[in-house]
Enzyme design. Sequence first.
Site, mmCIF file in Angstrom:
data_model
loop_
_atom_site.group_PDB
_atom_site.id
_atom_site.type_symbol
_atom_site.label_atom_id
_atom_site.label_comp_id
_atom_site.label_asym_id
_atom_site.label_seq_id
_atom_site.Cartn_x
_atom_site.Cartn_y
_atom_site.Cartn_z
ATOM 1 N N CYS A 79 9.735 1.157 3.423
ATOM 2 C CA CYS A 79 10.591 0.154 3.734
ATOM 3 C C CYS A 79 11.980 0.450 4.000
ATOM 4 C CB CYS A 79 10.632 -0.668 2.496
ATOM 5 S SG CYS A 79 11.397 -0.241 1.246
ATOM 6 N N PHE A 112 0.951 -1.382 0.020
ATOM 7 C CA PHE A 112 -0.072 -0.019 -0.042
ATOM 8 C C PHE A 112 0.780 1.207 -0.027
ATOM 9 C CE2 PHE A 112 0.865 -0.187 4.706
ATOM 10 C CZ PHE A 112 0.942 1.009 4.763
HETATM 11 P P1 NAD Z 1 1.333 -6.694 2.827
HETATM 12 O O1 NAD Z 1 2.506 -7.801 2.852
HETATM 13 O O2 NAD Z 1 0.452 -6.725 3.756
HETATM 14 O O3 NAD Z 1 0.795 -6.609 1.390
HETATM 15 C C1 NAD Z 1 1.144 -6.759 0.147
HETATM 16 C C2 NAD Z 1 0.666 -7.454 -0.847
HETATM 17 O O4 NAD Z 1 0.322 -8.821 -0.613
HETATM 18 C C3 NAD Z 1 -0.762 -6.971 -1.050
HETATM 19 O O5 NAD Z 1 -1.006 -6.655 -2.510
HETATM 20 C C4 NAD Z 1 -1.798 -7.651 -0.328
HETATM 21 O O6 NAD Z 1 -3.037 -7.595 -1.025
HETATM 22 C C5 NAD Z 1 -1.018 -9.176 -0.587
HETATM 23 N N1 NAD Z 1 -1.248 -9.910 0.467
HETATM 24 C C6 NAD Z 1 -1.479 -9.712 1.888
HETATM 25 N N2 NAD Z 1 -1.818 -10.942 2.569
HETATM 26 C C7 NAD Z 1 -1.345 -12.117 1.614
HETATM 27 C C8 NAD Z 1 -1.226 -13.441 1.729
HETATM 28 N N3 NAD Z 1 -1.552 -13.879 3.179
HETATM 29 N N4 NAD Z 1 -1.174 -14.036 0.926
HETATM 30 C C9 NAD Z 1 -0.840 -13.384 -0.288
HETATM 31 N N5 NAD Z 1 -0.847 -11.933 -0.458
HETATM 32 C C10 NAD Z 1 -1.015 -11.343 0.371
HETATM 33 O O7 NAD Z 1 2.388 -5.397 3.028
HETATM 34 P P2 NAD Z 1 1.741 -3.885 2.960
HETATM 35 O O8 NAD Z 1 1.144 -3.765 4.482
HETATM 36 O O9 NAD Z 1 0.656 -3.518 1.878
HETATM 37 O O10 NAD Z 1 3.038 -3.122 2.965
HETATM 38 C C11 NAD Z 1 3.737 -2.698 3.579
HETATM 39 C C12 NAD Z 1 4.951 -3.579 3.814
HETATM 40 O O11 NAD Z 1 5.693 -3.591 2.561
HETATM 41 C C13 NAD Z 1 5.984 -3.321 4.798
HETATM 42 O O12 NAD Z 1 6.509 -4.391 5.521
HETATM 43 C C14 NAD Z 1 7.128 -2.773 4.020
HETATM 44 O O13 NAD Z 1 8.363 -2.681 4.773
HETATM 45 C C15 NAD Z 1 7.170 -3.510 2.702
HETATM 46 N N6 NAD Z 1 7.684 -2.915 1.704
HETATM 47 C C16 NAD Z 1 8.931 -3.323 1.054
HETATM 48 C C17 NAD Z 1 9.496 -2.587 0.013
HETATM 49 C C18 NAD Z 1 10.771 -3.251 -0.512
HETATM 50 O O14 NAD Z 1 11.284 -2.689 -1.536
HETATM 51 N N7 NAD Z 1 11.608 -4.158 0.196
HETATM 52 C C19 NAD Z 1 9.002 -1.609 -0.393
HETATM 53 C C20 NAD Z 1 7.876 -0.961 0.192
HETATM 54 C C21 NAD Z 1 7.082 -1.790 1.191
#
Ligand code: NAD
Length: 479
Positions: A280, A148
């Site tokens: 992140c 998100f």
């Molecule tokens: P999230 O892991 O909750 O969701 C990410 C995606 O996965 C979404 O599209 C969601 O619909 C999907 N998803 C959620 N639960 C799932 C499941 N059980 N099985 C399969 N798919 C699933 O992450 P978020 O809250 O949207 O974003 C924040 C996180 O992203 C933080 O941990 C942040 O550090 C990380 N992030 C990492 C980077 C990087 O480059 N490493 C960049 C931005 C954000």
Amino acid sequence: MNQLAHFVSGRSMESVGTAAPIINPATGCRLGLVPAAPDEEVDIVVAAAKAALPAWSGLAVQQRINLMFDLRRALEVNKEEIIDFVLTETGKTLTDATMEVNRAVEIIGHATATTVLSATPYTRGIATGINTYEVRYPVGVVAAISPFNFPVMIPLLQTMMAIACGNTVVAKPSDRNPSALLRLAEYFSKAGLPDGVFNVLLGGAAAVDRIIEHPDVAAITFVGSTPIARHIRTKGVAHNKRVQAFGGGKNHLVVMPDADVDSTADAAVSAAFGAAGQRCMAVSVIVAVGAIADPLVDAISKRAAALPIGNITDPSAVLGPVISEESVQRIAGHVEQAKKEGATVALDGRQHGAGDDGWYLGPTVLDNVRPGMAAHSDEIFGPVLSVVRVNSYEEAVAVISASDFGNGASIFTRDVGLASRFTDDAPAGQIGINVPIPSPVYFHGFAGWKDSAFTETKMHGRDTIDFLTRTKTVTARAL
Ligand code: NAD
């Protein structure tokens, strides 16, 4: 209330899936409904991407690149509307949302460099009259699953080079804020992108699981939290997919005693509390070495306490809301837990709790945190900065090494030799020297170490081409 629809083969497709509300984090108002695609709808979207592959991958490279320029223009001219979606659905401040969308424009621009990055080797005369060379092909349908916190920039990082390489894409944005990407897909289509090349699928965990199992999906690029990244990687590899899975972070900033207190405090506050700490690459741990700790904690706490909170459309606002009420509860719980484990709350942001006016938290500074406490081991993903006090550079590196994450690590010092040592010693994929957030520009690669990434290839940069293409090695005798 308006229910969003998938974008497939150049047009909207209604969903019969169960819908959940999209809520403006700054006001608590409902903005619309987002459906969760059942398996049959996932299959339709993947089939659309598969059907578009032969024509798209068969285009001359330069034709695809010319179209990338048109897509960049489409985003540029519609920037204000896209920024507005980021404001209302993500709750970013105007400055932050504008920065994100400007970067997204640059990302599409970077994809026009694909031709330069994808040249392959040719060896003349491996035996008399025989030459060997490699030919690149797109991998096929690429699925991009996004978080998100950057609803425009990250999906475009995951998909623009993919399509420039001749793949077609199923983009699955976060179910919290998918409108910006949906609208962009419409603009891309109007700009001339052929139907089926860039599709947007709405949904959550179930849709993602179906994508991973789908036999017509060749590669998955995932960005999100570490537990989900690990799951995607494990399941994807078990289904013989190519998988890049980027997870969460806990980014350390080491401050040596010779650093300038004022400029370091300015940098730390911006890097810790920008985007309400929901990056992140946010700095979430300061490792203060020696006597600088007292003046630094004082300077950071004073600056953080003065940050303008709220009214995200005001260009002077610095701290907006976090994404959800659940985030407020989780972050506040972390602060309480840190207190119980012996941290000192130098600044407590919890007085700005959840309410009718959105999900705000003020900045929190936790002092005297130590490895082993949850405030050091967990990604809090909110406006909370932990300070660990140590006596030496070696102890500082040990604090970073104790973390399971490895996205970024920075050092602030005037000692050039020590800065160079730090590059070797700090176990992280991105290193900052007198730079708090060392996020690379797109022509360099990005990937964390340890539990911050489950991948062999980096995002953007030259590595991406290897992830997005497969090669044949040809041995040819000239007759
Ligand atoms: P999230 O892991 O909750 O969701 C990410 C995606 O996965 C979404 O599209 C969601 O619909 C999907 N998803 C959620 N639960 C799932 C499941 N059980 N099985 C399969 N798919 C699933 O992450 P978020 O809250 O949207 O974003 C924040 C996180 O992203 C933080 O941990 C942040 O550090 C990380 N992030 C990492 C980077 C990087 O480059 N490493 C960049 C931005 C954000």
